[in-house]
Each structure stands twice: as C-alpha cells, then as structure tokens.
Write an enzyme that holds these catalytic residues in place. Structure first.
Site, PDB file in Angstrom:
ATOM      1  N   ARG A 280       0.809  -1.214   0.000  1.00 37.05           N
ATOM      2  CA  ARG A 280       0.000   0.000   0.000  1.00 37.05           C
ATOM      3  C   ARG A 280       0.847   1.272   0.000  1.00 37.05           C
ATOM      4  O   ARG A 280       0.574   2.209  -0.758  1.00 37.05           O
ATOM      5  CB  ARG A 280      -0.879  -0.013   1.256  1.00 37.05           C
ATOM      6  CG  ARG A 280      -1.920   1.076   1.280  1.00 37.05           C
ATOM      7  CD  ARG A 280      -2.593   1.146   2.662  1.00 37.05           C
ATOM      8  NE  ARG A 280      -2.932  -0.127   3.216  1.00 37.05           N
ATOM      9  CZ  ARG A 280      -4.133  -0.701   3.176  1.00 37.05           C
ATOM     10  NH1 ARG A 280      -5.134  -0.080   2.610  1.00 37.05           N
ATOM     11  NH2 ARG A 280      -4.338  -1.876   3.719  1.00 37.05           N
ATOM     12  N   CYS A 348     -26.724  -2.468  -7.094  1.00 41.36           N
ATOM     13  CA  CYS A 348     -28.082  -2.673  -6.637  1.00 41.36           C
ATOM     14  C   CYS A 348     -28.109  -3.059  -5.160  1.00 41.36           C
ATOM     15  O   CYS A 348     -28.570  -4.135  -4.785  1.00 41.36           O
ATOM     16  CB  CYS A 348     -28.729  -3.738  -7.510  1.00 41.36           C
ATOM     17  SG  CYS A 348     -30.498  -3.563  -7.489  1.00 41.36           S
ATOM     18  N   TYR A 377      -5.170  -1.682  -3.661  1.00 38.38           N
ATOM     19  CA  TYR A 377      -6.332  -2.482  -3.258  1.00 38.38           C
ATOM     20  C   TYR A 377      -7.644  -1.948  -3.844  1.00 38.38           C
ATOM     21  O   TYR A 377      -8.694  -2.114  -3.223  1.00 38.38           O
ATOM     22  CB  TYR A 377      -6.421  -2.586  -1.727  1.00 38.38           C
ATOM     23  CG  TYR A 377      -5.197  -3.202  -1.096  1.00 38.38           C
ATOM     24  CD1 TYR A 377      -4.876  -4.535  -1.340  1.00 38.38           C
ATOM     25  CD2 TYR A 377      -4.343  -2.472  -0.277  1.00 38.38           C
ATOM     26  CE1 TYR A 377      -3.744  -5.107  -0.765  1.00 38.38           C
ATOM     27  CE2 TYR A 377      -3.208  -3.042   0.295  1.00 38.38           C
ATOM     28  CZ  TYR A 377      -2.924  -4.361   0.044  1.00 38.38           C
ATOM     29  OH  TYR A 377      -1.806  -4.940   0.605  1.00 38.38           O
TER      30      TYR A 377
END
Ligand code: LLP
Length: 422
Positions: A280, A348, A377
C-alpha cells in the site's frame, strides 16, 4: 498533469477532464513519477538504516503488469500471494527467482507450479505445507517460516494479521514455530529465516516494531537451542497511507530506522539480511480514480434532507469502503460553497462509497469527481458484481503522457466464462 497534494498524486482539473473524455469513467489513473519516487525513497531509507536489506513489492496491492514491472525496475523483488499473482509477475517479465510465494493454503499444484518455475522463496505457513515440501525437490528455492508473533495491531479487524489467533503462520507462543524449525532441520530443508506481517494500514508502527522484535528474539532462541542461524528476517509490510489529509503515517526514513532498531536490539551481534514487503505505502498515494456523477438526489430525513451523489462506479471498483469502512478524500471540479453529501455507487444495494463529505452545492449531474489515494487495493480487488465491466487504468508516464496499462473490460470478456444455456 502530475501534481502533488501533500505528496499525494492529484490530477489538475483540465487533465482530469481530458483523461475522462479520452478513456471514459470510472477510470483508475496512476502516476509513474509518484510511484517511482515512493519506491526509491523507501529503498534509500531502508539501505540508509542498515547495510544488508531486501525489499519486495507486495503485488496484491496492485498487480497490473506495468506496475509490477516498474517495482522490479526500481530494485524490488515481488511478493505474490497466489499462483495468479505469480503468473502476473512472470507475464511482467520478472524472473521467478525474484518472486516470493505467500499463501496460507497453498495447493499442491500451486507449489508444483512455483517450483517448476524455480521461484526464489516460499514462505511456509503451516505443517501441511511443510509436509508437502519435505517430499519435493526444492532446487534453488529457499524457505522462510511465516510466524504469528502474537501482537495485536490497531487497524481494522479485517486487515489485522499478527495477533495470536490469526489464521496466518506458525504460532510462536504455543511452540508451533519451534516445531516447524525442527522439521526443517531434521529434513535438511533450505530454511533461511523468519517472516511476520502483523497488519495493514497501520498509522501507529508499534505493532510492526513488536513483530520485528519478536521474530528477532525467536531467531536467537532457535540459534541457542538448535544451532540454526537465520540469514534473513522479513517484517512484512503494513505502513499506512494518507487516505485523508489528517492521517499521519510515519515517513519512510523514520519508519525504516525504527524497524531496524527494533530487530537489532534483540539480535546480539548477528547481522542477517533484513527484508520488508510493502504494498500500500508504495502505490496507494500514486493513484486516483475518476467517476462521473450520474444522478443527484435529495431525500427527506428526520433532521432535514440528505443529498445523494451517485457515481458511475461503486462497490465493484472500490470495495474498501464497504469492507473496511475506509475513508477517502474526494475532489470535485466545481468549486464554491460546499455542503454535506453522501457519494454512493450504482450497484443494486446500499453501496455507500464516501459518507457525509463536503462537496460543492452546485455540483451537477455529469460532473467529474476525483478520489485520491486509490492506487492500492482498488484495481486489484475489483469485481464484476452486477456484471459491471472492470475499469481501465492509465499510467501518466514520466513524459506526462497517459497510456492505458489495463483495458476496460469488454462485454465479451465479462461473459467469456459463460456457457450458453441449452
Ligand atoms: N506481506 C504480507 C504477507 C501481506 O499479507 C500483506 C498484506 C503485505 C505484505 C502488504 O501489506 P501493505 O504494505 O500493503 O499494508 N485488502 C486490504 C489489505 C489487505 C492486506 C493483506 N496483506 C485493504 O484494502 O485494506
């Protein structure tokens, strides 16, 4: 095009508009300059803190082939957590000898594939894996034992991995780590050292410090009890990033210094190679995502009204908000007075991306939003939920030109695995 906001990559408005028109939205954008600068800074910081170091890039953070290639060019090995990530590294032209295979449930065929390719290192997680390795020809592949040092990091529970009851690695406290060492020695397996990774997005480095100290003490204990001298200690990744401007992760130089000291304090006069595998902190701040606002809707609430800004992506291109309650900084091109809004996706279900953030009151349908710090990520965790095609990713090169490094999925690709009924 390539500017920085307190060191995070951000597109200026006209570049954001240009890229969105040329490549469509949602769009991941990565700055090559920002990525390389982070890789270099970390490498220099680690070597300044200790003479014998090794860095791998944790490919799970973003395994787009060009990204892997850049990390390799900057002197990083590649940490892969599956056969798929190993295949990605090989497709990116990285020699298997520079790859390290992780995984807490490696299948026979994954181990076979990795060994056929002559992978550099396998990080062994459990006794079953050790059993499988005992009967194989390991060639030049080295083994490391992943240990669970029993430290509990302060991060979201879903990305905390160092605590005693983690599913990862050999527990030190209950003697599993020592038993694993003895199996390696009895079977003359090419064991080189120990590894731990205690968690991710850590803004407080205490857990990594404690993890490093634990594996160093364990190494010395194994030397005293069994004569095993570790020549490699790997403290994993985990350094946090600035999802919001007020997050204060430690700077690379200070962090590497702290890790090295934590390990050395417990090593006596031993000087093994020290390794880290950041993901990261290398790529997150080098990437942004562009969305177009599809719909703005105001709904009544008990206190008044709530403004929904609905974008043309969501859970399928960034599941982190839903999974880890992750926060992000969102910038609009419109300016002026702001008020609270909730940005949600178009899936949805209630896929809130960014709740209760300040956005211009005059933000309109069709406008662009830029989300910072999405290099890690996001692309690697994207899915086809609701049959959404995965977004494209463009790299803003060192010459300032943007090129596609991951194409937007086509409908044919979305349905390529399907067998027509009948
Ligand atoms: N090494 C190992 C063994 C790991 O498991 C990880 C991350 C890393 C290195 C790299 O850690 P980093 O430097 O990126 O923190 N999907 C989650 C993150 C999961 C991290 C898993 N392991 C998220 O989006 O926050």
């Amino acid at each position: 095009m390539d500017s920085m906001l307190d060191d995070r990559f951000v597109l200026d408005d006209s570049s954001a508009v240009g890229l969105s028109e040329q490549f469509g939205t949602p769009l991941y954008v990565v700055s090559e300059a920002a990525f390389r600068a982070r890789l270099r800074r970390y490498r220099e910081a680690f070597s300044a803190a200790y003479p014998a170091t090794r860095l791998s890039y944790a490919s799970k953070a973003n395994s787009i082939l060009t990204i892997l290639r850049i990390a390799y060019e900057e002197g990083y090995d590649v940490d892969v957590a599956s056969e798929g990530e190993l295949r990605a590294a090989l497709l990116a032209g990285i020699p298997a000898s520079h790859c390290h295979l992780h995984g807490n449930a490696k299948a026979e065929r994954e181990l076979d594939f990795a060994l056929e390719q002559a992978i550099g290192e396998i990080l062994v997680d459990n006794f079953r894996e050790l059993d499988r390795l005992v009967s194989r020809d390991l060639g030049a592949t080295k083994l490391m034992l992943r240990l669970a040092p029993g430290v509990d990091p302060k991060t979201h529970r879903a990305i905390s991995t160092g605590q005693a009851d983690t599913k990862f690695g050999f527990n030190i406290a209950d003697g599993s780590g020592e038993r694993a060492v003895r199996i390696c020695l009895d079977n003359k397996l090419p064991l080189h050292g120990f590894h731990c990774h205690v968690g991710s997005q850590l803004l407080d480095p205490e857990a990594q410090r404690a993890g490093g100290a634990q594996i160093a003490s364990f190494a010395i204990e194994m030397e005293q009890k069994h004569g095993f001298v570790a020549d490699l200690l790997n403290v994993g990744g985990g350094l946090g990033v600035r999802y919001l401007a007020d997050y204060q992760p430690m700077q690379a130089a200070e962090y590497c210094q702290l890790i090295v000291e934590a390990v050395l304090t417990h090593l006596g006069d031993r000087r093994p190679t020290l390794a880290q595998e950041p993901g990261r902190s290398m790529i997150a701040e080098a990437g942004v995502t562009l969305y177009r606002v599809e719909v703005i809707k105001e709904v009544p609430t008990i206190q008044g009204r709530k403004r929904y800004v609905v974008v043309d992506g969501g859970l399928s291109d960034n599941p982190r908000s839903a999974m880890y309650e992750a926060k992000y900084e969102v910038r609009a091109i419109a300016s002026g007075e702001t008020s609270l809004a909730t940005v949600s996706g178009k899936h949805c279900e209630t896929d809130t991306l960014f709740a209760d953030i300040h956005l211009p009151t005059n933000l309109a349908e069709g406008d662009l939003l830029q989300v910072l710090c999405t290099g890690a990520y996001n692309a690697s965790m994207a899915s086809n939920y609701n049959r959404f095609p995965r977004p494209a990713c463009v790299l803003v090169g060192l010459d300032g030109h943007a090129k596609v490094i991951q194409k937007r999925e086509t409908w044919d690709e979305v349905f390529s695995s399907q067998v027509p009924p009948g």
